[in-house]
Design a protein around this motif. Structure first.
Motif, PDB file in Angstrom:
ATOM      1  N   ILE A   1       0.590  -1.058  -0.219  1.00 41.14           N
ATOM      2  CA  ILE A   1      -0.211   0.178   0.369  1.00 41.14           C
ATOM      3  C   ILE A   1       0.591   0.733   0.087  1.00 41.14           C
ATOM      4  N   GLY A   2       1.405   1.376   0.627  1.00 41.46           N
ATOM      5  CA  GLY A   2       3.220   2.427   1.242  1.00 41.46           C
ATOM      6  C   GLY A   2       3.695   2.383   0.085  1.00 41.46           C
ATOM      7  N   SER A   3       4.234   1.849  -1.015  1.00 36.71           N
ATOM      8  CA  SER A   3       5.109   1.743  -2.232  1.00 36.71           C
ATOM      9  C   SER A   3       3.895   1.811  -3.359  1.00 36.71           C
ATOM     10  N   ILE A   4       2.609   1.832  -3.238  1.00 34.72           N
ATOM     11  CA  ILE A   4       1.698   2.698  -4.141  1.00 34.72           C
ATOM     12  C   ILE A   4       1.577   3.151  -4.357  1.00 34.72           C
ATOM     13  N   THR A   5       1.629   3.980  -2.735  1.00 34.75           N
ATOM     14  CA  THR A   5       1.023   5.627  -2.368  1.00 34.75           C
ATOM     15  C   THR A   5       2.269   6.019  -3.039  1.00 34.75           C
ATOM     16  N   LEU A   6       3.247   5.668  -3.130  1.00 36.83           N
ATOM     17  CA  LEU A   6       4.707   6.596  -3.471  1.00 36.83           C
ATOM     18  C   LEU A   6       4.446   6.508  -4.695  1.00 36.83           C
ATOM     19  N   VAL A   7       3.999   5.596  -5.895  1.00 38.43           N
ATOM     20  CA  VAL A   7       4.666   5.740  -6.704  1.00 38.43           C
ATOM     21  C   VAL A   7       4.035   6.772  -7.743  1.00 38.43           C
ATOM     22  N   PHE A   8       3.029   6.896  -7.251  1.00 37.50           N
ATOM     23  CA  PHE A   8       1.557   8.083  -8.187  1.00 37.50           C
ATOM     24  C   PHE A   8       2.593   9.429  -7.179  1.00 37.50           C
TER      25      PHE A   8
ATOM     26  N   LEU B   1      19.564  -2.411   1.783  1.00 36.09           N
ATOM     27  CA  LEU B   1      18.864  -1.342   3.240  1.00 36.09           C
ATOM     28  C   LEU B   1      17.750  -1.091   2.727  1.00 36.09           C
ATOM     29  N   GLY B   2      16.945  -1.286   1.853  1.00 38.59           N
ATOM     30  CA  GLY B   2      15.668  -1.765   2.300  1.00 38.59           C
ATOM     31  C   GLY B   2      14.988  -3.114   2.583  1.00 38.59           C
ATOM     32  N   PHE B   3      15.859  -3.653   2.755  1.00 38.45           N
ATOM     33  CA  PHE B   3      16.212  -5.058   3.560  1.00 38.45           C
ATOM     34  C   PHE B   3      15.944  -4.842   4.522  1.00 38.45           C
TER      35      PHE B   3
ATOM     36  N   MET C   1      12.071   6.756  -1.158  1.00 40.34           N
ATOM     37  CA  MET C   1      11.244   5.337  -1.805  1.00 40.34           C
ATOM     38  C   MET C   1      11.646   4.700  -2.223  1.00 40.34           C
ATOM     39  N   TYR C   2      12.622   4.732  -2.760  1.00 44.02           N
ATOM     40  CA  TYR C   2      13.696   3.946  -3.319  1.00 44.02           C
ATOM     41  C   TYR C   2      13.837   2.297  -2.333  1.00 44.02           C
ATOM     42  N   THR C   3      13.768   2.352  -0.406  1.00 43.07           N
ATOM     43  CA  THR C   3      14.133   1.405   0.460  1.00 43.07           C
ATOM     44  C   THR C   3      12.649   0.708   0.614  1.00 43.07           C
ATOM     45  N   ILE C   4      11.728   1.745   0.865  1.00 41.91           N
ATOM     46  CA  ILE C   4      10.283   0.979   0.598  1.00 41.91           C
ATOM     47  C   ILE C   4      10.542   0.166  -0.736  1.00 41.91           C
ATOM     48  N   TRP C   5      10.071   0.881  -1.585  1.00 39.21           N
ATOM     49  CA  TRP C   5      10.304  -0.512  -3.300  1.00 39.21           C
ATOM     50  C   TRP C   5      10.745  -1.341  -2.706  1.00 39.21           C
ATOM     51  N   SER C   6      12.057  -1.101  -2.132  1.00 42.60           N
ATOM     52  CA  SER C   6      13.006  -2.530  -2.414  1.00 42.60           C
ATOM     53  C   SER C   6      12.576  -3.465  -1.178  1.00 42.60           C
TER      54      SER C   6
ATOM     55  N   PHE D   1      -0.194   6.108   6.393  1.00 41.31           N
ATOM     56  CA  PHE D   1       0.147   6.818   7.499  1.00 41.31           C
ATOM     57  C   PHE D   1       0.676   6.592   8.297  1.00 41.31           C
ATOM     58  N   PRO D   2       2.097   6.069   9.023  1.00 40.40           N
ATOM     59  CA  PRO D   2       2.942   5.768   9.587  1.00 40.40           C
ATOM     60  C   PRO D   2       4.075   5.525   8.574  1.00 40.40           C
ATOM     61  N   THR D   3       3.733   4.833   7.457  1.00 41.65           N
ATOM     62  CA  THR D   3       4.987   4.442   6.557  1.00 41.65           C
ATOM     63  C   THR D   3       5.093   5.443   5.839  1.00 41.65           C
ATOM     64  N   VAL D   4       3.966   6.401   4.599  1.00 42.93           N
ATOM     65  CA  VAL D   4       4.093   7.400   4.523  1.00 42.93           C
ATOM     66  C   VAL D   4       4.488   8.698   4.165  1.00 42.93           C
ATOM     67  N   ILE D   5       3.942   9.085   5.263  1.00 38.75           N
ATOM     68  CA  ILE D   5       3.303  10.443   5.942  1.00 38.75           C
ATOM     69  C   ILE D   5       4.061  11.062   6.928  1.00 38.75           C
ATOM     70  N   PRO D   6       4.760  10.166   7.132  1.00 41.78           N
ATOM     71  CA  PRO D   6       5.927  11.381   8.396  1.00 41.78           C
ATOM     72  C   PRO D   6       6.824  11.450   7.674  1.00 41.78           C
ATOM     73  N   TYR D   7       7.234  11.030   7.131  1.00 39.45           N
ATOM     74  CA  TYR D   7       8.627  11.198   5.690  1.00 39.45           C
ATOM     75  C   TYR D   7       8.926  12.533   4.921  1.00 39.45           C
ATOM     76  N   PHE D   8       7.335  12.579   4.655  1.00 38.41           N
ATOM     77  CA  PHE D   8       7.559  14.299   3.841  1.00 38.41           C
ATOM     78  C   PHE D   8       7.119  14.794   5.703  1.00 38.41           C
ATOM     79  N   THR D   9       6.378  14.745   6.479  1.00 37.43           N
ATOM     80  CA  THR D   9       6.529  16.149   7.708  1.00 37.43           C
ATOM     81  C   THR D   9       8.060  15.770   8.085  1.00 37.43           C
ATOM     82  N   LEU D  10       8.917  14.886   7.889  1.00 36.61           N
ATOM     83  CA  LEU D  10       9.598  15.381   8.908  1.00 36.61           C
ATOM     84  C   LEU D  10      10.979  16.057   8.116  1.00 36.61           C
ATOM     85  N   ALA D  11      10.360  15.885   6.951  1.00 30.90           N
ATOM     86  CA  ALA D  11      11.720  16.643   6.222  1.00 30.90           C
ATOM     87  C   ALA D  11      11.465  17.501   5.812  1.00 30.90           C
TER      88      ALA D  11
END
Length: 306
Positions: A47-54, A75-77, A186-191, A224-234
């Protein structure tokens, strides 16, 4: 007025980051009532990966260079596949609040690994903080021995998750500088998702048989926990620097306990609270010098993969 607006945005970003990451721990406990640990990780990462593709298409994120792909996969592993799966298995017998406390040791593991591999200065407070933090972990572990031996196994698994995440943080710095925080994540989540595909058999059947509210919980974990916080932290990092951006993450365990109490009716024991306080004091002590000097390892010490 502009300063007030910026402060409000930063405060809101801090609060959102902490709440979302804190909610992951009770969310995992809830998801485990209908899904296996590996299926939770796979579905969450899918779900996180699909969201990040967009997001990547909209932002025009470029693909990594071919020579960097093997280390990004590794590192993704470690940062996602191994971390999430070990954490999920650990939370089968460890409460959400205790799991968040144990994961808060990630900065200590990270600093120790950075010292061993890159000879980064640790300092007297670093060693005292590490010893204090692990004493807190030991206190929590010993307090659980009266319940069942499986709790100790769960604690070990969560610590393995924390160590795996720490390795991810220690060796990511070169690639963060090269690709940027968002693209590298993004790269590491996809990995991580690629490696979890080995557990895809049976996922469809699990989704069909799982209660809809539990499936929605996993979807929540994926977005939410997998994707959004990375953008807020950035966003926070771009305004204040890495040290201040990560310093507020020490509030995550406290928020986790509150959410777990409301959501799952999990109440922390006196031993857990004492051990947790000792652990957090140790983590804060071990990072005081880095926070003051604003060294690059501050970024690597964020306990931000949940």
């Amino acid at each position: 007025m502009m300063t007030k607006s910026i402060n409000f945005k930063l405060t809101s970003a801090h609060l959102l980051t902490n709440i979302l990451w804190a909610s992951a721990f009770p969310g995992i406990r809830a998801a485990l009532t209908a899904y296996s640990p590996e299926h939770i990780s796979l579905l969450r990462l899918l779900i996180g990966s699909i969201t990040l593709v967009f997001v990547a298409v909209i932002q025009g994120i470029r693909l990594p260079e071919r020579n960097d792909v093997p280390i990004i996969l590794l590192l993704g592993f470690l940062g996602f596949s191994a971390y999430q799966t070990a954490l999920n298995y650990g939370e089968q017998t460890v409460s959400a609040g205790v799991a968040s406390l144990l994961v808060s040791t990630t900065p200590i593991f990270t600093a120790l690994l950075a010292f061993l591999f890159f000879r980064e200065k640790f300092g007297f407070l670093g060693w005292i903080g590490s010893l204090t933090g692990f004493c807190g972990v030991a206190f929590i572990s010993l307090a659980g021995t009266t319940e069942s031996f499986s709790l100790n196994i769960g604690i070990i698994l969560v610590l393995v998750a924390s160590l795996s995440e720490s390795i991810y943080f220690v060796f990511q710095n070169t690639y963060l500088k090269k690709y940027g925080f968002i693209a590298f994540t993004m790269y590491t989540i996809w990995s991580g998702t690629i490696f979890m595909m080995i557990f895809s058999p049976g996922l469809g059947e699990a989704v069909i048989h799982a209660p809809i509210d539990i499936t929605l919980t996993v979807i929540y974990l994926g977005v939410f926990p997998t994707v959004i916080p990375y953008f807020t932290l950035a966003y926070i990092t771009s305004r204040t620097g890495a040290s201040e951006a990560t310093s507020a993450l020490y509030l995550t365990p406290a928020i986790t306990f509150l959410i777990a109490w409301i959501w799952l009716e999990e109440l922390p024991t006196t031993y857990t609270l004492i051990g947790g306080l000792i652990t957090l004091v140790g983590v804060i002590l071990s990072n005081i010098k880095k926070q003051q000097n604003n060294q690059p390892t501050s970024t690597k010490s964020a306990d931000c993969i949940l």
